[in-house]
Enzyme design. Structure first.
Site, mmCIF file in Angstrom:
data_model
loop_
_atom_site.group_PDB
_atom_site.id
_atom_site.type_symbol
_atom_site.label_atom_id
_atom_site.label_comp_id
_atom_site.label_asym_id
_atom_site.label_seq_id
_atom_site.Cartn_x
_atom_site.Cartn_y
_atom_site.Cartn_z
ATOM 1 N N ASP A 7 0.887 -1.048 0.024
ATOM 2 C CA ASP A 7 -0.086 0.016 -0.231
ATOM 3 C C ASP A 7 0.940 1.085 -0.068
ATOM 4 O OD1 ASP A 7 -2.424 1.335 -0.232
ATOM 5 O OD2 ASP A 7 -2.828 1.381 1.837
ATOM 6 N N GLY A 8 0.319 2.287 -0.686
ATOM 7 C CA GLY A 8 1.077 3.418 -0.470
ATOM 8 C C GLY A 8 0.060 4.616 -0.106
ATOM 9 N N ASP A 68 -4.094 -2.448 -3.706
ATOM 10 C CA ASP A 68 -5.337 -1.924 -3.576
ATOM 11 C C ASP A 68 -5.385 -0.713 -4.740
ATOM 12 O OD1 ASP A 68 -4.211 0.210 -2.108
ATOM 13 O OD2 ASP A 68 -5.352 0.219 -0.742
ATOM 14 N N HIS A 118 -9.198 -0.356 2.215
ATOM 15 C CA HIS A 118 -9.866 0.200 3.539
ATOM 16 C C HIS A 118 -11.155 -0.585 3.540
ATOM 17 C CE1 HIS A 118 -7.018 3.348 3.868
ATOM 18 N NE2 HIS A 118 -7.290 3.725 2.277
ATOM 19 N N ASP A 128 -1.326 -0.328 5.029
ATOM 20 C CA ASP A 128 -1.829 1.293 5.019
ATOM 21 C C ASP A 128 -1.384 1.984 6.452
ATOM 22 O OD1 ASP A 128 -3.483 3.465 4.195
ATOM 23 O OD2 ASP A 128 -4.441 3.024 6.229
#
Length: 154
Positions: A7-8, A68, A118, A128
Site C-alpha cells: 500500500d502507498g 489496492d 480500507h 496502510d
C-alpha cells in the site's frame, strides 16, 4: 509461493508520503516501509510493489502481489505499461519508477490481485498503517524522481 501485500499513502497529493509492504513466504513474514517529504499516492503505491519485488533474491519463484491500486494492477495486468515502455514513457507520470519496476518484474513470475482498500483486508490494513506512519515520520528524504519534476508528466 511468496505473497507480497502493498500500500502507498500521501498526506496531500502531492505531500509527504510513504509505502508499506508485507512479504510472506510460508511462516516467514517481513515488513518494509519508508517515507518521503513530497511525493504522490500513485508513486508510493508503485514503489511499494517495486520494493517488495526487489526484496526477493531468488528469481523465478511464483509471487502474488496484493494491491489496492488500480493504477498499478491495471497497468500491469492489462499490459498498458509495456506499451508505455515502447514509447519511452513519453507523456506518462512516474516513468522512472515504471522503468525500475519493469527491470525487477522481468526477473520474477508475478501475478497481481487487486484488493479493495480500507475494506478490512488484514494485510492491506497493516500496509496502510505502515505507509501512513512512514509518511508522518520526521526528517523525510526527498523523492528525487518526483521533486526533480523530470518523471511527472501528465
Amino acid at each position: 509461493m511468496i505473497e507480497i501485500f502493498t500500500d502507498g499513502a500521501s498526506r496531500g497529493n502531492p505531500g509527504p508520503g510513504g509505502y508499506g509492504v508485507i512479504l510472506r513466504w510460508g511462516p516467514h513474514v517481513k515488513e518494509l516501509s519508508a517515507g518521503f517529504r513530497k511525493t504522490t499516492n500513485n508513486r508510493m503505491e508503485l514503489l511499494a510493489v517495486i520494493v517488495g519485488l526487489e526484496a526477493i533474491t531468488k528469481p523465478g519463484i511464483p509471487i502474488t502481489i496484493y494491491s489496492d491500486s488500480k493504477y498499478v494492477v491495471d497497468a500491469v495486468e492489462k499490459r498498458w505499461v509495456f506499451g508505455w515502455q515502447k514509447k519511452g514513457f513519453a507523456g506518462k507520470a512516474n516513468g522512472d519508477l515504471w522503468a525500475r519496476f519493469l527491470r525487477i518484474y522481468a526477473k520474477h513470475n508475478v501475478k497481481f490481485v487487486w484488493v479493495r482498500g480500507h475494506a478490512g483486508h488484514p494485510e492491506n490494513e497493516r500496509c496502510d498503517e505502515l505507509a501512513v506512519a512512514a509518511a508522518l515520520s520526521p526528517n523525510l528524504p526527498a523523492d528525487e524522481g518526483f521533486e526533480s519534476g523530470m518523471f511527472n508528466s501528465k
